[in-house]
Design an enzyme around this catalytic site. Structure first.
Site, PDB file in Angstrom:
ATOM      1  N   ASP A  21       0.850  -1.199   0.000  1.00  0.00           N
ATOM      2  CA  ASP A  21       0.000   0.000   0.000  1.00  0.00           C
ATOM      3  C   ASP A  21       0.883   1.245   0.000  1.00  0.00           C
ATOM      4  O   ASP A  21       1.662   1.450   0.926  1.00  0.00           O
ATOM      5  CB  ASP A  21      -0.890  -0.038   1.255  1.00  0.00           C
ATOM      6  N   ASN A  23      -0.257   4.526  -0.190  1.00  0.00           N
ATOM      7  CA  ASN A  23      -0.846   5.793   0.266  1.00  0.00           C
ATOM      8  C   ASN A  23      -1.590   5.693   1.592  1.00  0.00           C
ATOM      9  O   ASN A  23      -2.344   6.593   1.961  1.00  0.00           O
ATOM     10  CB  ASN A  23      -1.767   6.365  -0.812  1.00  0.00           C
ATOM     11  N   ASP A  25      -4.102   3.895   2.725  1.00  0.00           N
ATOM     12  CA  ASP A  25      -5.539   3.615   2.887  1.00  0.00           C
ATOM     13  C   ASP A  25      -5.793   2.147   3.250  1.00  0.00           C
ATOM     14  O   ASP A  25      -6.930   1.699   3.310  1.00  0.00           O
ATOM     15  CB  ASP A  25      -6.330   4.003   1.630  1.00  0.00           C
ATOM     16  N   ASP A  29      -1.738  -1.262  -3.882  1.00  0.00           N
ATOM     17  CA  ASP A  29      -2.042  -0.516  -5.107  1.00  0.00           C
ATOM     18  C   ASP A  29      -0.894  -0.608  -6.107  1.00  0.00           C
ATOM     19  O   ASP A  29       0.154  -1.186  -5.816  1.00  0.00           O
ATOM     20  CB  ASP A  29      -2.368   0.946  -4.759  1.00  0.00           C
ATOM     21  N   ASP A  98      -4.476 -10.398 -15.722  1.00  0.00           N
ATOM     22  CA  ASP A  98      -5.547 -11.369 -15.499  1.00  0.00           C
ATOM     23  C   ASP A  98      -6.684 -10.992 -16.442  1.00  0.00           C
ATOM     24  O   ASP A  98      -7.085  -9.824 -16.506  1.00  0.00           O
ATOM     25  CB  ASP A  98      -6.027 -11.274 -14.041  1.00  0.00           C
ATOM     26  N   ASP A 200      -8.837 -16.314 -16.652  1.00  0.00           N
ATOM     27  CA  ASP A 200      -9.662 -16.803 -15.556  1.00  0.00           C
ATOM     28  C   ASP A 200     -10.709 -17.812 -16.051  1.00  0.00           C
ATOM     29  O   ASP A 200     -11.411 -17.539 -17.039  1.00  0.00           O
ATOM     30  CB  ASP A 200     -10.371 -15.580 -14.955  1.00  0.00           C
ATOM     31  N   GLU A 255      -6.442 -20.668 -16.955  1.00  0.00           N
ATOM     32  CA  GLU A 255      -6.924 -21.336 -15.744  1.00  0.00           C
ATOM     33  C   GLU A 255      -8.030 -22.278 -16.220  1.00  0.00           C
ATOM     34  O   GLU A 255      -9.067 -21.830 -16.685  1.00  0.00           O
ATOM     35  CB  GLU A 255      -7.464 -20.335 -14.724  1.00  0.00           C
ATOM     36  N   HIS A 327      -3.826 -17.323  -5.082  1.00  0.00           N
ATOM     37  CA  HIS A 327      -4.751 -16.511  -4.274  1.00  0.00           C
ATOM     38  C   HIS A 327      -6.033 -17.254  -3.922  1.00  0.00           C
ATOM     39  O   HIS A 327      -6.854 -16.726  -3.189  1.00  0.00           O
ATOM     40  CB  HIS A 327      -5.084 -15.226  -5.026  1.00  0.00           C
ATOM     41  N   ASP A 328      -6.213 -18.459  -4.467  1.00  0.00           N
ATOM     42  CA  ASP A 328      -7.411 -19.248  -4.174  1.00  0.00           C
ATOM     43  C   ASP A 328      -7.112 -20.467  -3.302  1.00  0.00           C
ATOM     44  O   ASP A 328      -7.999 -21.285  -3.046  1.00  0.00           O
ATOM     45  CB  ASP A 328      -8.041 -19.769  -5.484  1.00  0.00           C
TER      46      ASP A 328
HETATM   47  C1  GLC Z   1     -10.981 -17.860 -10.640  1.00  0.00           C
HETATM   48  C2  GLC Z   1     -10.204 -16.914  -9.757  1.00  0.00           C
HETATM   49  C3  GLC Z   1     -10.954 -16.728  -8.478  1.00  0.00           C
HETATM   50  C4  GLC Z   1     -12.288 -16.127  -8.782  1.00  0.00           C
HETATM   51  C5  GLC Z   1     -13.058 -16.962  -9.820  1.00  0.00           C
HETATM   52  C6  GLC Z   1     -14.181 -16.177 -10.416  1.00  0.00           C
HETATM   53  O1  GLC Z   1     -11.043 -19.136 -10.128  1.00  0.00           O
HETATM   54  O2  GLC Z   1      -8.895 -17.374  -9.582  1.00  0.00           O
HETATM   55  O3  GLC Z   1     -10.258 -15.938  -7.553  1.00  0.00           O
HETATM   56  O4  GLC Z   1     -13.060 -16.024  -7.627  1.00  0.00           O
HETATM   57  O5  GLC Z   1     -12.238 -17.353 -10.898  1.00  0.00           O
HETATM   58  O6  GLC Z   1     -13.697 -15.169 -11.256  1.00  0.00           O
HETATM   59 CA    CA Z   2      -3.499   2.138  -1.235  1.00  0.00          CA
END
Ligand code: GLC
Ligand code: CA
Length: 554
Positions: A21, A23, A25, A29, A98, A200, A255, A327-328
């Site tokens: 981050d 700034n 908040d 970013d 992405d 995605d 993906e 991230h999942d």
């Molecule tokens: C993919 C992403 C996930 C998202 C899902 C819907 O699996 O990696 O984070 O929630 O698609 O877009």
């Molecule tokens: Ca920020």
């Protein structure tokens, strides 16, 4: 097998909301990313994949996009983006975006129009159906984030399809206008100079037009057979390739939930003109007790069998991604290694060895290179992720599974484990923000942070740095043929890679036990390329310590 830059690349995934981050908040970013490019350069990665940074109401943290050609206010401006891209390129780092085009946000202009009337020119951009009767959706499909996959819309008294949240309506890819709009938008980004797309849930864009009920296991029917690898998915990807991808020297990774090795040969075959590589989940799935939720590990033999099948069946034919987490998914060291203090570093290095020596392009998820761990959740109020929040409600508050049983499962696999802020140093909020972070920092940041890791030559960070450097010097790591040894062992993951005259032997102890191991004859006395503990690998009969890993080269 063709040699290409993206097969040789190491990719670093950034989840912008939690990276840095700039700034105060509390939200990561674009400027924060630009500020930390030197750190990534030092680590040695080639490519950054950024989770979505487009305009979004953030129902699913940016995976619900309301404008594909604008930056999310919280993340900055298009000027910030251009600066990030330029600075990254100056340092020789590529940026992969992405691309979320299975669905948009319900606040996207196309959807706002589409829902206005049945005659609207955007009506057919989405998937609308009549209900079966009052309060009866068109079929029994459930959405990935709980509840029905259909949302009733009063304005026109019809339902729209959303395989994810109701704020993520699915686009109708059968409409040629949708495709051409998406392709134009992609071209716009390519012209800007980006270096690729991570697509995605791209295996879900084509739906079977008649939409029968799915098999019920749980509360709802499974849309899988009708929406995953649907009838036209390959045709649409070939069209995308012809109209956009083939015109640029970019990297594409799909993906592809539900993909098999056979299908991967089509999606990411050497000459099928679709994508460069798949990102598949077979090795991180199949452990669920309640839907995907569980607190158990897969046996090592199962994990090895799955990973090895991908290694051997794709060899010379198609390309795969290598990852333990993103991230999942929960944190790698907590899920596949051992995050107790005495074993955390060693097991994090062991996992890195095991993955980076395999065939495929390795992905490092932010913080993995520090050995960051799962978060010690205390109550459901700690969750920020729509999937975890809904799952707790659907499985637990509904009375289906008692809290005491469900809690270890949801905390073991919640996506929020991966989404806590990057741990930069040992100051307040781990140096991520000067304000209050949008999600809590893991309390272990005083020991686990980038400042300490970069200062210590023996750290997880420096081990990753070394693995990345080794990849540049050893084509066998990229192009060698894979062979699994010790298949039945529940303790050791052992394999070789071979390219012409050169071979690597990779040995990883996945347990906290001491395990005896006899070196195969041809590797006795061979030099060690890398190891996570000190040992004498010149003897043939070895005793491996907990989580020990090493690689010998012949
Ligand atoms: C993919 C992403 C996930 C998202 C899902 C819907 O699996 O990696 O984070 O929630 O698609 O877009
Ligand atoms: Ca920020």
């Amino acid at each position: 097998m063709n040699r290409t830059w993206w097969k040789e690349a190491v990719i670093y995934q950034i989840y912008p909301r939690s990276f840095m981050d700039s700034n105060g908040d509390g939200i990561g970013d674009l400027r924060g990313i630009t500020d930390r490019l030197d750190y990534l350069k030092y680590l040695g990665i080639d490519v950054i994949w950024m989770s979505p940074v487009y305009k979004s109401p953030n129902d699913d943290n940016g995976y619900d996009i309301s404008d594909y050609q604008a930056i999310m206010d919280e993340f900055g401006t298009m000027e910030d983006f251009d600066e990030l891209l330029a600075k990254a390129h100056e340092k020789g780092i590529k940026i992969v975006m992405d691309l979320v085009v299975n669905h948009t946000s319900d606040e996207h202009r196309w959807f706002l129009e589409s829902r206005k009337s049945k005659e609207n020119e955007y009506r057919d951009y989405y998937i609308w159906r009549e209900g079966k009767g009052e309060n009866m959706p068109p079929n029994n499909w459930g959405s990935c984030f709980g509840g029905s996959a259909w949302q009733y819309d009063e304005k026109t008294s019809m339902y729209y399809l959303h395989l994810f949240s109701r704020k993520q309506p699915d686009l109708n890819w059968d409409n040629p206008e949708v495709r051409s709009n998406v392709f134009n938008m992609m071209t716009w980004w390519c012209e800007k100079g980006i270096d690729g797309f991570r697509m995605d849930v791209i295996s879900m864009i084509s739906k079977t037009p008649d939409m029968p009920d799915g098999e019920v296991n749980g509360l709802y029917g499974d849309y899988g057979p009708y929406c995953v690898h649907g009838p036209n998915v390959h045709r649409y990807l070939q069209e995308m390739n012809e109209k956009v991808l083939s015109k640029y020297n970019i990297m594409t990774v799909g993906e592809t939930p539900g993909v098999t090795t056979k299908l991967a040969m089509q999606y990411a075959g050497e000459d099928t003109h679709e994508l460069n590589m798949v990102f598949q989940f077979e090795h991180v799935e199949g452990d669920g007790k309640y839907g995907k939720w569980t607190d158990e590990r897969l046996p090592l033999t199962t994990l090895k069998r799955t990973l090895s099948r991908w290694q051997t069946e794709l060899y010379g034919k198609a390309w795969n991604s290598l990852f333990w987490n993103n991230h999942d998914q929960p944190r790698a060291v907590s899920r596949f290694g051992d995050d107790r203090p005495q074993y955390r570093k060693t097991s994090a290095k062991m996992l890195a060895t095991c993955l980076h020596m395999m065939q495929g392009s390795p992905y490092i998820y932010q913080g993995e290179e520090l050995g960051m761990t799962n978060y010690p959740f205390e109550s459901p109020a700690d969750f920020r992720d729509i999937e975890s929040i809904n799952a707790y409600r659907e499985w637990c508050e509904s009375g289906r599974v008692p809290h005491d049983i469900f809690w270890p499962c949801i905390t073991w696999k919640s996506r929020d484990n991966a989404r806590t802020p990057m741990q930069w140093d040992d100051t307040e909020q781990a140096g991520f923000t000067s304000g209050t972070p949008w999600i809590s920092v893991n309390p272990n940041y005083r020991e686990i942070n980038a400042k300490a890791e970069t200062a210590d030559k023996d750290s997880v960070f420096h081990y990753y740095k070394k693995l990345i450097a080794l990849r540049k010097e050893n084509p066998v790591m990229v192009y060698g043929k894979y062979e699994l040894l010790w298949e039945e062992s529940e303790e050791l993951f052992v394999y070789t890679r071979t390219l012409e005259q050169e071979s690597l032997l990779v040995v990883c102890n996945f347990t906290e036990k001491e395990v005896p191991f006899t070196l195969p004859e041809q590797f006795v006395g061979m030099p060690c390329l890398i190891s996570n503990l000190e040992n004498n690998y010149e003897k043939q009969d070895l005793t491996l310590r907990p989580y020990e890993a090493f690689v010998l080269r012949k």
